[in-house]
Every structure is written in C-alpha cells, then in structure tokens.
Write a protein that holds these residues in place. Structure first.
Motif, mmCIF file in Angstrom:
data_model
loop_
_atom_site.group_PDB
_atom_site.id
_atom_site.type_symbol
_atom_site.label_atom_id
_atom_site.label_comp_id
_atom_site.label_asym_id
_atom_site.label_seq_id
_atom_site.Cartn_x
_atom_site.Cartn_y
_atom_site.Cartn_z
ATOM 1 N N GLN A 126 -30.534 52.982 -74.791
ATOM 2 C CA GLN A 126 -31.748 53.219 -75.589
ATOM 3 C C GLN A 126 -32.308 51.908 -76.116
ATOM 4 O O GLN A 126 -33.517 51.698 -76.123
ATOM 5 C CB GLN A 126 -31.439 54.160 -76.753
ATOM 6 C CG GLN A 126 -31.134 55.573 -76.344
ATOM 7 C CD GLN A 126 -30.560 56.388 -77.490
ATOM 8 O OE1 GLN A 126 -29.763 55.897 -78.294
ATOM 9 N NE2 GLN A 126 -30.962 57.651 -77.561
ATOM 10 N N SER A 130 -37.244 46.758 -73.574
ATOM 11 C CA SER A 130 -37.640 46.468 -72.186
ATOM 12 C C SER A 130 -36.846 45.301 -71.605
ATOM 13 O O SER A 130 -37.402 44.369 -71.004
ATOM 14 C CB SER A 130 -39.145 46.181 -72.102
ATOM 15 O OG SER A 130 -39.877 47.301 -72.530
ATOM 16 N N ASP A 151 -33.936 49.979 -73.271
ATOM 17 C CA ASP A 151 -35.245 50.581 -72.983
ATOM 18 C C ASP A 151 -36.252 50.242 -74.072
ATOM 19 O O ASP A 151 -37.405 49.919 -73.791
ATOM 20 C CB ASP A 151 -35.133 52.105 -72.857
ATOM 21 C CG ASP A 151 -34.407 52.551 -71.598
ATOM 22 O OD1 ASP A 151 -34.254 51.724 -70.669
ATOM 23 O OD2 ASP A 151 -33.986 53.723 -71.554
ATOM 24 N N TYR A 152 -35.823 50.329 -75.312
ATOM 25 C CA TYR A 152 -36.694 50.053 -76.461
ATOM 26 C C TYR A 152 -37.250 48.631 -76.397
ATOM 27 O O TYR A 152 -38.413 48.399 -76.692
ATOM 28 C CB TYR A 152 -35.897 50.273 -77.746
ATOM 29 C CG TYR A 152 -36.630 49.994 -79.030
ATOM 30 C CD1 TYR A 152 -37.729 50.761 -79.415
ATOM 31 C CD2 TYR A 152 -36.225 48.975 -79.883
ATOM 32 C CE1 TYR A 152 -38.399 50.517 -80.602
ATOM 33 C CE2 TYR A 152 -36.881 48.728 -81.073
ATOM 34 C CZ TYR A 152 -37.968 49.498 -81.427
ATOM 35 O OH TYR A 152 -38.631 49.253 -82.609
ATOM 36 N N SER A 196 -32.625 44.408 -69.830
ATOM 37 C CA SER A 196 -31.484 45.055 -69.177
ATOM 38 C C SER A 196 -30.322 45.201 -70.162
ATOM 39 O O SER A 196 -30.260 44.529 -71.200
ATOM 40 C CB SER A 196 -31.033 44.238 -67.964
ATOM 41 O OG SER A 196 -30.431 43.029 -68.400
ATOM 42 N N ARG A 197 -29.392 46.049 -69.797
ATOM 43 C CA ARG A 197 -28.175 46.211 -70.603
ATOM 44 C C ARG A 197 -27.368 44.910 -70.599
ATOM 45 O O ARG A 197 -26.725 44.572 -71.585
ATOM 46 C CB ARG A 197 -27.355 47.375 -70.062
ATOM 47 C CG ARG A 197 -28.062 48.714 -70.237
ATOM 48 C CD ARG A 197 -27.394 49.826 -69.437
ATOM 49 N NE ARG A 197 -26.025 50.036 -69.815
ATOM 50 C CZ ARG A 197 -25.590 51.038 -70.563
ATOM 51 N NH1 ARG A 197 -26.442 51.942 -70.995
ATOM 52 N NH2 ARG A 197 -24.325 51.151 -70.853
#
Length: 89
Positions: free
Chosen positions: A43, A49, A46-47, A51-52
């Motif tokens: 999350q 923008s 994504d928030y 990558s992990r």
C-alpha cells in the motif's frame, strides 16, 4: 385549492425533501473512501508510486518511518507524508 390542502401538500413535500436529503447524505457517507492510518509495504509503495524494493532501500539507508509489528512493517500515513516532505529535493 383550499389553504388546508395547500398546507398539507407543503408539509408532505418538505418531509419528502428532508428524507431525500438524509438518504443522499447516507449514500455520500458510504461512498467516501477513508484512507487507512497504517499501510503495509504494498500500500505504501502504491501510495508513493515506487517499488517495494525502493521502500526496503529507504528503510535501510534513509531512516524511512516504519514500525515492525508481528514480523511485518507498517507505515503510518502521516509519518510517511512528513518524511517525503522533509526528504524531497
């Protein structure tokens, strides 16, 4: 039209309008998307923008705000926003 009938009509109309407004407010409240206070890594990525992997790198190198709970990292939205603001170029 007599005054009594007109007054009754106005009262019924006012009641119908009030009920419609109440229903609309309930619908609006249901459709408002509330953002979670805490986010998981996906999350958060994504928030922001990113990558992990970028989140992992920030945790290791740049003191990215995170809390480990039960073996998993959680990210408080307010702290993430503050960190981004402070670390923006």
């Amino acid at each position: 039209m007599s005054t009594a009938i007109l007054n009754q009509f106005i009262d019924q109309l006012a009641e119908a309008v009030a009920k419609k407004l109440e229903n609309n407010n309930l619908q609006d409240a249901k459709t408002v998307k509330t953002e979670p206070e805490f986010m998981n890594k996906g999350q958060t990525a994504d928030y922001l923008s990113v990558s992990r992997t970028t989140i992992d790198r920030w945790i290791n190198n740049r003191n990215f705000p995170s809390t480990k709970v039960g073996g998993k990292y959680l990210y408080k939205r307010e702290e993430v926003d503050r960190w981004v603001k402070e670390n923006s170029k």
